[in-house]
Design a protein around this motif. Structure first.
Motif, short mmCIF file in Angstrom:
data_model
loop_
_atom_site.label_atom_id
_atom_site.label_comp_id
_atom_site.label_asym_id
_atom_site.label_seq_id
_atom_site.Cartn_x
_atom_site.Cartn_y
_atom_site.Cartn_z
N ASP A 206 -6.14 -13.79 12.68
CA ASP A 206 -4.69 -13.62 12.79
C ASP A 206 -4.12 -14.83 13.53
OD1 ASP A 206 -2.12 -12.62 12.78
OD2 ASP A 206 -2.48 -11.16 14.38
N ASP A 207 -4.26 -16.00 12.93
CA ASP A 207 -3.81 -17.24 13.56
C ASP A 207 -2.31 -17.25 13.85
OD1 ASP A 207 -6.41 -18.22 13.43
OD2 ASP A 207 -6.07 -19.14 11.47
N GLU A 208 -1.55 -16.56 13.02
CA GLU A 208 -0.09 -16.55 13.18
C GLU A 208 0.40 -15.40 14.05
OE1 GLU A 208 -1.53 -16.67 10.10
OE2 GLU A 208 -1.31 -18.81 9.73
N GLN A 209 -0.53 -14.60 14.58
CA GLN A 209 -0.17 -13.46 15.44
C GLN A 209 0.74 -12.46 14.71
OE1 GLN A 209 -1.78 -13.35 18.49
NE2 GLN A 209 -2.76 -15.19 17.69
N LEU A 210 0.40 -12.14 13.47
CA LEU A 210 1.21 -11.24 12.65
C LEU A 210 0.83 -9.77 12.80
CD1 LEU A 210 1.34 -13.34 9.35
CD2 LEU A 210 3.14 -13.07 11.07
N GLN A 211 -0.32 -9.47 13.36
CA GLN A 211 -0.78 -8.09 13.39
C GLN A 211 0.22 -7.11 14.02
OE1 GLN A 211 -4.83 -7.35 14.55
NE2 GLN A 211 -4.40 -5.19 14.99
N PRO A 212 0.83 -7.41 15.17
CA PRO A 212 1.79 -6.45 15.73
C PRO A 212 2.95 -6.15 14.78
CG PRO A 212 1.19 -8.06 17.39
CD PRO A 212 0.62 -8.55 16.08
N THR A 213 3.47 -7.18 14.13
CA THR A 213 4.58 -6.98 13.18
C THR A 213 4.12 -6.18 11.97
OG1 THR A 213 5.57 -9.06 13.89
CG2 THR A 213 6.30 -8.18 11.77
N LEU A 214 2.93 -6.51 11.45
CA LEU A 214 2.41 -5.79 10.29
C LEU A 214 2.06 -4.35 10.64
CD1 LEU A 214 0.21 -8.57 8.68
CD2 LEU A 214 2.45 -7.75 7.91
N ALA A 215 1.53 -4.12 11.83
CA ALA A 215 1.21 -2.76 12.26
C ALA A 215 2.49 -1.93 12.39
CB ALA A 215 0.45 -2.79 13.59
N ALA A 216 3.54 -2.52 12.92
CA ALA A 216 4.83 -1.81 13.02
C ALA A 216 5.38 -1.50 11.63
CB ALA A 216 5.82 -2.64 13.83
N LEU A 217 5.26 -2.45 10.71
CA LEU A 217 5.72 -2.22 9.34
C LEU A 217 4.92 -1.10 8.69
CD1 LEU A 217 7.49 -3.00 6.92
CD2 LEU A 217 5.78 -4.76 6.37
N VAL B 28 2.14 4.27 6.43
CA VAL B 28 0.78 3.97 5.96
C VAL B 28 -0.11 3.43 7.07
CG1 VAL B 28 1.49 3.63 3.56
CG2 VAL B 28 1.46 1.67 5.14
N ALA B 29 0.29 3.62 8.32
CA ALA B 29 -0.51 3.11 9.43
C ALA B 29 -1.91 3.71 9.44
CB ALA B 29 0.19 3.38 10.76
N ASP B 30 -2.02 4.97 9.01
CA ASP B 30 -3.33 5.62 8.99
C ASP B 30 -4.21 5.13 7.83
OD1 ASP B 30 -1.58 6.85 7.14
OD2 ASP B 30 -2.74 8.71 7.18
N ARG B 31 -3.64 4.34 6.92
CA ARG B 31 -4.39 3.80 5.79
C ARG B 31 -4.46 2.28 5.84
NH1 ARG B 31 -2.20 4.82 0.63
NH2 ARG B 31 -0.11 5.11 1.40
N VAL C 52 0.83 -1.19 0.00
CA VAL C 52 0.00 0.00 0.00
C VAL C 52 0.87 1.25 0.00
CG1 VAL C 52 -0.40 0.35 2.48
CG2 VAL C 52 -2.20 0.84 0.86
N ALA C 53 2.10 1.14 0.46
CA ALA C 53 3.01 2.29 0.46
C ALA C 53 3.38 2.71 -0.95
CB ALA C 53 4.27 1.97 1.26
N ARG C 54 3.26 1.80 -1.91
CA ARG C 54 3.62 2.10 -3.31
C ARG C 54 2.40 2.44 -4.16
NH1 ARG C 54 8.66 -1.51 -5.03
NH2 ARG C 54 9.64 -1.72 -3.01
N VAL C 55 1.25 2.46 -3.54
CA VAL C 55 0.00 2.70 -4.25
C VAL C 55 -0.46 4.13 -3.98
CG1 VAL C 55 -2.37 1.82 -4.51
CG2 VAL C 55 -0.53 0.24 -4.09
N ARG C 56 -1.54 4.53 -4.59
CA ARG C 56 -2.07 5.89 -4.45
C ARG C 56 -2.23 6.28 -2.98
NH1 ARG C 56 -7.20 5.13 -8.27
NH2 ARG C 56 -8.13 5.33 -6.22
N PRO C 57 -2.04 7.56 -2.68
CA PRO C 57 -2.14 8.00 -1.28
C PRO C 57 -3.55 7.92 -0.71
CG PRO C 57 -1.69 9.86 -2.73
CD PRO C 57 -1.62 8.63 -3.57
N ALA D 280 -5.45 5.20 -1.18
CA ALA D 280 -5.76 3.77 -1.07
C ALA D 280 -5.75 3.36 0.40
CB ALA D 280 -4.77 2.94 -1.85
N ILE D 281 -6.72 2.56 0.77
CA ILE D 281 -6.81 2.03 2.13
C ILE D 281 -6.68 0.52 2.05
CG2 ILE D 281 -8.31 1.72 4.13
CD1 ILE D 281 -9.60 4.42 3.35
N LEU D 282 -5.83 -0.03 2.89
CA LEU D 282 -5.63 -1.48 2.96
C LEU D 282 -6.42 -2.03 4.14
CD1 LEU D 282 -4.18 -4.15 2.25
CD2 LEU D 282 -2.32 -3.39 3.76
#
Length: 167
Positions: free
Chosen positions: A16-27, A33-36, A1-6, A8-10
């Motif tokens: 979240d079976d793999e508990q990826l949300q904290p890592t993805l939120a930090a990324l 793009v946290a606000d999108r 989403v960082a490379r897409v139109r400003p 755009a909302i993802l």
């Protein structure tokens, strides 16, 4: 989403079976793009259908998917979709003109997303083909193919050309 139109909302939808949300939120924060980026979680019934209806585009850049029922649901909802070749029905959807298949690399994925977001007509065309393609997975269609396959097994009839029965 960082490379897409400003604008755009993802929306990341599903468990979240793999508990990826904290890592993805930090990324998302690191990429600005946290606000999108919205982590929706699992949706059911009308909420799931509403989310599908609201989406301009449905994307599954998976590195491994056996069937991807969510992909079939997006197709049935008539959504333009982008999937990686690792989704087992990606080749069939691509051959039917029902989805765009691209590698899950950031540059390639962003280019595919940008192309479709910029072309309402292409998204509508993909959506119509997606809906038609998804009908092959409706319960009556699958039941008829399974019935025929088992009838062939009982009768000792060889499978169709290609060496396997397609369900």
């Amino acid at each position: 989403v960082a490379r897409v139109r400003p604008d755009a909302i993802l929306a990341i939808v599903g468990p979240d079976d793999e508990q990826l949300q904290p890592t993805l939120a930090a990324l998302a924060d690191t990429l600005g793009v946290a606000d999108r980026t919205v982590f929706v979680g699992m949706l059911h019934g009308p909420d799931r259908l509403g989310a599908l209806a609201a989406a301009d585009l449905w994307v599954l850049p998976s590195r491994s998917e056996n069937f991807a029922i969510a992909f079939a649901e997006a197709l049935a909802a008539g959504k333009a979709a982008i999937v990686s070749p690792a989704v087992n029905i990606a080749d069939e959807a691509d051959a039917a003109g029902a989805a765009v298949v691209c590698e899950p690399a950031p540059a390639e994925l962003a280019a595919a997303i940008l192309t479709l977001l910029a072309d309402d007509g292409r998204r509508a065309e993909l959506g119509a083909r997606a809906r038609a393609f998804a009908r092959r997975y409706d319960r009556p269609a699958v039941a008829a193919r399974l019935t025929a396959m088992y009838a062939n097994v009982i009768a000792g009839t060889p499978p169709p050309a290609g060496g396997h029965a397609s369900v």
